[in-house]
Each structure stands twice: as structure tokens, then as C-alpha cells.
Motif scaffolding. Structure first.
Motif, short mmCIF file in Angstrom:
data_model
loop_
_atom_site.label_atom_id
_atom_site.label_comp_id
_atom_site.label_asym_id
_atom_site.label_seq_id
_atom_site.Cartn_x
_atom_site.Cartn_y
_atom_site.Cartn_z
N PHE A 136 20.41 37.86 -35.33
CA PHE A 136 20.25 37.87 -33.87
C PHE A 136 18.76 37.72 -33.56
CE2 PHE A 136 24.14 40.36 -34.70
CZ PHE A 136 25.05 39.55 -34.03
N TRP A 137 18.30 36.48 -33.59
CA TRP A 137 16.87 36.18 -33.60
C TRP A 137 16.14 36.69 -32.36
CZ3 TRP A 137 14.01 32.48 -30.61
CH2 TRP A 137 12.70 32.26 -31.07
N ALA A 138 16.70 36.46 -31.19
CA ALA A 138 16.01 36.88 -29.96
C ALA A 138 15.85 38.40 -29.93
CB ALA A 138 16.78 36.40 -28.73
N VAL A 142 12.40 41.02 -29.91
CA VAL A 142 12.17 42.14 -29.00
C VAL A 142 12.01 43.44 -29.78
CG1 VAL A 142 13.22 43.56 -27.18
CG2 VAL A 142 13.31 41.06 -27.04
N GLU A 143 12.93 43.72 -30.70
CA GLU A 143 12.90 44.98 -31.43
C GLU A 143 11.69 45.07 -32.36
OE1 GLU A 143 17.75 45.59 -31.41
OE2 GLU A 143 16.72 45.17 -33.29
N GLY A 144 11.19 43.93 -32.79
CA GLY A 144 9.98 43.90 -33.61
C GLY A 144 8.71 43.89 -32.79
N ASN A 145 8.85 44.00 -31.46
CA ASN A 145 7.73 44.05 -30.51
C ASN A 145 6.90 42.76 -30.52
OD1 ASN A 145 6.59 45.56 -28.41
ND2 ASN A 145 4.83 46.09 -29.69
N LEU A 146 7.53 41.66 -30.92
CA LEU A 146 6.86 40.36 -30.84
C LEU A 146 7.00 39.78 -29.43
CD1 LEU A 146 8.11 38.98 -34.27
CD2 LEU A 146 5.83 39.86 -33.74
N ARG A 155 9.83 38.66 -21.23
CA ARG A 155 11.13 39.10 -20.69
C ARG A 155 11.97 37.90 -20.28
NH1 ARG A 155 9.13 42.76 -17.63
NH2 ARG A 155 9.38 41.85 -15.56
N MET A 156 11.33 36.91 -19.67
CA MET A 156 12.03 35.70 -19.26
C MET A 156 12.47 34.87 -20.47
SD MET A 156 12.37 35.80 -16.02
CE MET A 156 12.56 37.58 -16.29
N ILE A 157 11.60 34.82 -21.49
CA ILE A 157 11.95 34.07 -22.70
C ILE A 157 13.14 34.71 -23.39
CG2 ILE A 157 11.16 33.46 -25.03
CD1 ILE A 157 8.34 33.18 -23.85
N TYR A 158 13.16 36.02 -23.47
CA TYR A 158 14.28 36.72 -24.10
C TYR A 158 15.58 36.43 -23.35
CZ TYR A 158 17.38 40.53 -25.48
OH TYR A 158 18.47 41.25 -25.91
N LYS A 164 21.17 31.11 -23.89
CA LYS A 164 21.37 29.98 -24.78
C LYS A 164 22.21 30.37 -26.01
CE LYS A 164 19.57 26.35 -22.92
NZ LYS A 164 20.41 25.15 -22.68
N GLU A 165 22.02 31.61 -26.48
CA GLU A 165 22.78 32.08 -27.63
C GLU A 165 24.28 31.97 -27.37
OE1 GLU A 165 22.08 35.98 -30.24
OE2 GLU A 165 22.95 36.46 -28.27
N ARG A 166 24.71 32.42 -26.21
CA ARG A 166 26.13 32.34 -25.87
C ARG A 166 26.58 30.89 -25.66
NH1 ARG A 166 28.80 37.18 -24.13
NH2 ARG A 166 27.49 38.97 -24.65
N GLU A 167 25.70 30.09 -25.08
CA GLU A 167 26.05 28.67 -24.88
C GLU A 167 26.17 27.96 -26.23
OE1 GLU A 167 24.43 24.67 -22.55
OE2 GLU A 167 23.30 26.56 -22.40
N MET A 168 25.28 28.28 -27.16
CA MET A 168 25.34 27.68 -28.50
C MET A 168 26.63 28.09 -29.22
SD MET A 168 21.39 28.36 -29.57
CE MET A 168 20.03 27.53 -28.74
N ILE A 169 26.96 29.37 -29.13
CA ILE A 169 28.19 29.85 -29.77
C ILE A 169 29.41 29.17 -29.17
CG2 ILE A 169 29.69 31.88 -30.05
CD1 ILE A 169 27.10 33.55 -30.28
N ARG A 170 29.42 29.06 -27.85
CA ARG A 170 30.57 28.47 -27.15
C ARG A 170 30.73 26.99 -27.49
NH1 ARG A 170 29.05 29.94 -22.61
NH2 ARG A 170 30.15 31.92 -22.57
N ASN A 171 29.63 26.27 -27.67
CA ASN A 171 29.68 24.83 -27.88
C ASN A 171 29.65 24.40 -29.35
OD1 ASN A 171 29.39 23.20 -25.13
ND2 ASN A 171 28.20 25.08 -24.94
#
Length: 400
Positions: A136-138, A142-146, A155-158, A164-171
Motif C-alpha cells: 500500500f504505497w501511498a 504517510v506512515e513513514g512521514n515522507l 495531504r492532497m497528493i495522498y 487512483k488506487e481504487r480506480e486502478m484496482i477497479r480497471n
């Protein structure tokens, strides 16, 4: 309907370089195996300039021998965010150019950055899309404080990548994760998806304890100034955000109470992250020499920070050590480690308040052979076979 006589053309996209250690252990071996099964593979990867200069000739040779076309792109690190956007644009342009020259049947994308382009190619050309999401890259960022969430931009990038993660999984025509824990997590999101689990596998021809002679083992110990009777604890790999260095040192101090002759060997490229200590030995060695160094140790340790994103982690270093019949002390709360402990020999999960019990168990001699499950789960050829099954499934879809 596709032409059955033509090999399936696969475009493999990676933001990690083939000249990176990871590229040489966790990308190229799989693709060489798939190429040998008749797939026509083109790789686009992002290479760090210094590593590219040192390693490109070797990678070109390996690709040529396997019949793989490699088109390296230059990786940009600075300025943050903008450099990544530039790389995505460069990759998109390179892919469109390739599709105009000759179409591909499958686009196989390693992790999230390249999957932005893979998703666009799926929509534009109807190509079969593999979202090889790894972890779970995104959430790792966040959890690695990067990507600190106190910062508006991060926050917007996350949020963008979680959408996009859900869109990628769906498609995606196939989603690939490293762990059963990640697959279970995704199944709870109620997104229709075909999900396969393919862990980070091990080249058992290279990591083979029987290939290491006692002479080699003695030679390495002598070179490291380690006595034959000393107990050597090994840490293998990088010392990044997720590895609990302080906790591993605490465990080593406890081990010293029982074995005053204990030494802590770090095989890592991150020598600057290891504190000076008379009992610590730090080396960076070529990959082909790693098995002999592992065989020269008595045990290994790998503590990983437990978190949501680490559900998707598969530690190659742990599998490589287990392949050499060296026990590994680790912690719960990441990946499939509990599942693996129940099915394999040599994994010891430390429990709070029972650290000394773990040390005593580690010091007991054991000649238990590795269970057959290990090879079935971690052998490189099994990983190649799992990827080949995914490719074959998509090939059938293309022909219908």
C-alpha cells in the motif's frame, strides 16, 4: 481476435531501475523467466545516473541473452514532486511512441507511479492492464512521514493516490499483491477485482546452503576477524524508515548476556546508519557473495515497524536467509509473518515480555530441515509460474 501465432507483446513499466539492487533481484529474474516462456517483453525503467553508468553493460547483456528489449529512462529526484511529474510525462510519451510503432497486448506496471501511465494506456488502447501494486504505497509514504499530512500539498497528493488506487484496482485486468493480508484487506473494499498473491521470491540456485563450503565459511569469518566459536547475528539489507534499528540493537544486547562472544554483522549499503560499536561489523558486498556471508552467521534478525501499510510487505531478506537454513527472529504485525511461521521452519516471532525466551530458543541447536512449503511459496520458479498464469489468463481474454 488476436493472432495465435504471434507471441504476446508485454510492456513492463518500473519506476525502480534494473541497475538498482532491487531491479536485479526482484524484477529482472522474473522477466527473464517469462521471456523464456515465449513472451516478447519490453522494459521501461528509470535509472539513477551513477548506478546506470556502473551497471548498464551487465543489464544489457542479461536482457539480450533473454531476448528482452530494455529502454532505460533517466530518473529525476529533484525538485520533489515536480521531478516525479516530469518522469511520469516522460514515461507516458515513451509509451505512446512505442504503441504507435507496434501495439502491445499487456502493460504490466510495478507499483503506483507507473500504473498512472498503465491506466491511461488501458483507456486509450484497450491494452490488458496489470496493477502490480506490491504494498500500500501511498499509506507507506504517510506512515513513514515522507508525506506529512500536516502539509497541505502532501495531504492532497495522498488523497489523489488513494482515489487512483481504487480506480486502478477497479480497471485492472489483474491486481497483484505481495501478501495474503493485503488481499484480505482489498477484498473488504468491495471493489470487483481479480487479485493474485505473488510474494518476493528467492533464487534458490543462488541462495543454496549446499553450495557454500566450510572453506568459504571459514575464509569469510577470518576476513571479518570473527572466531569460529563466536555467535554471529546477521542483519541483511537496507536500514530505511521501516526497520526498527534500535529494537534490533536491544535484542543483540540481550543476546550478549547469554553469549558474550556474540557479534552483530550488518550486510547493508547504509553503513552510515549503524552506530559505532566494537561488536558491530558492517559490510556491503555484491549480491553473488551474499549467500556465503549468510552461511557464515548463526542467526538473523529483521524487525519491521507494524502498521496498516505493512500488511502488504514481503521481506526478501527474510526469505533469502531462510533459504540458507539460518533462523530469523522477527516481530508480528507486518505482512504474512504469522502465517509463514505456522508453515515454515526457522521463523521466530518475538513477543513482548518473552524476549529472553526467544534468545534461549535461538541458542538451542536445531537441524530441522526447511518444510516443503517454503519452496512452494518462495522459490523464484514458483513466482515466475504465478506470473505466467496471470499472463496466460490475459492472453485467453485477448483471444476471445
Amino acid at each position: 481476435m488476436a493472432d495465435h501465432s504471434e507471441p504476446v507483446r508485454v510492456l513492463y513499466l518500473s519506476y525502480d531501475g534494473l541497475t538498482d539492487p532491487l531491479g536485479q533481484s526482484q524484477i529482472l529474474p522474473y522477466l527473464c523467466g517469462l521471456a523464456s516462456q515465449g513472451y516478447s517483453i519490453t522494459i521501461l525503467s528509470f535509472e539513477k545516473p551513477e548506478r546506470f553508468e556502473r551497471g548498464r553493460e551487465n543489464i544489457y547483456k542479461q536482457c539480450a541473452a533473454a531476448g528482452i528489449t530494455w529502454k532505460p529512462l533517466r530518473y529525476h529526484k529533484n525538485p520533489p514532486v515536480l521531478s516525479t511529474l516530469f518522469d511520469v510525462f516522460t514515461l507516458q510519451r515513451a509509451c505512446v511512441k512505442l504503441f504507435h510503432e507496434q501495439p502491445y497486448g499487456i502493460v504490466h506496471c510495478r507499483s503506483y507511479i507507473t500504473s498512472l501511465v498503465g491506466l491511461a494506456l488501458k483507456k486509450k488502447y484497450g491494452v490488458r492492464f496489470i496493477f502490480d501494486m506490491r504494498g500500500f504505497w501511498a499509506d507507506e509514504r504517510v506512515e513513514g512521514n515522507l508525506w506529512p499530512q500536516s502539509n497541505f500539498l502532501f495531504r492532497m497528493i495522498y488523497r489523489f493516490f488513494k482515489r487512483k488506487e481504487r480506480e486502478m484496482i477497479r480497471n485492472a485486468d489483474e491486481v497483484i499483491t505481495l501478501t495474503e493480508s493485503a488481499r484480505e484487506e482489498i477484498s473488504g473494499w468491495q471493489i470487483p477485482a481479480a487479485v493474485s498473491v505473488i510474494p518476493c521470491c528467492v533464487d534458490l540456485d543462488l541462495f543454496d546452503a549446499e553450495r557454500i563450503s566450510e572453506t568459504q565459511r571459514h575464509k569469510i569469518r577470518a576476513e571479518l576477524n570473527i572466531a569460529e566459536t563466536d555467535f554471529v547475528l546477521l542483519y541483511l539489507g537496507s536500514l530505511g524508515t521501516w526497520y526498527l534499528y534500535d529494537e534490533m540493537v536491544v535484542f543483540f544486547r540481550l543476546l550478549k548476556k547469554y553469549r558474550p562472544d556474540a557479534k552483530f554483522l550488518f550486510l547493508t549499503p547504509d553503513a552510515d546508519k549503524v552506530q559505532p560499536d566494537a561488536d558491530f561489523i558492517v559490510r556491503a558486498v555484491p549480491r553473488n557473495e551474499v549467500p556465503a556471508y549468510i552461511a557464515s552467521c548463526n542467526a538473523s534478525i529483521c524487525f519491521i515497524k507494524p502498521s496498516f501499510s505493512k500488511k502488504g510487505s514481503s521481506a526478501t531478506k527474510m526469505a533469502e536467509v531462510l533459504a540458507m537454513n539460518i533462523p530469523v527472529v522477527t516481530n508480528a504485525g507486518w505482512g504474512d509473518v504469522v502465517y509463514l511461521e505456522n508453515n515454515m521452519t526457522g521463523i521466530m516471532i518475538i513477543q513482548k515480555g518473552k524476549e529472553e525466551e526467544t534468545v534461549r530458543s535461538l541458542l538451542k541447536p536445531s537441524d530441522q530441515p526447511q518444510k516443503p512449503f517454503f519452496k512452494d511459496f518462495f522459490a523464484l520458479q514458483r513466482g515466475v509460474s504465478r506470473y505466467a498464469s496471470v499472463y496466460e489468463k490475459l492472453k485467453i481474454l485477448m483471444n476471445n
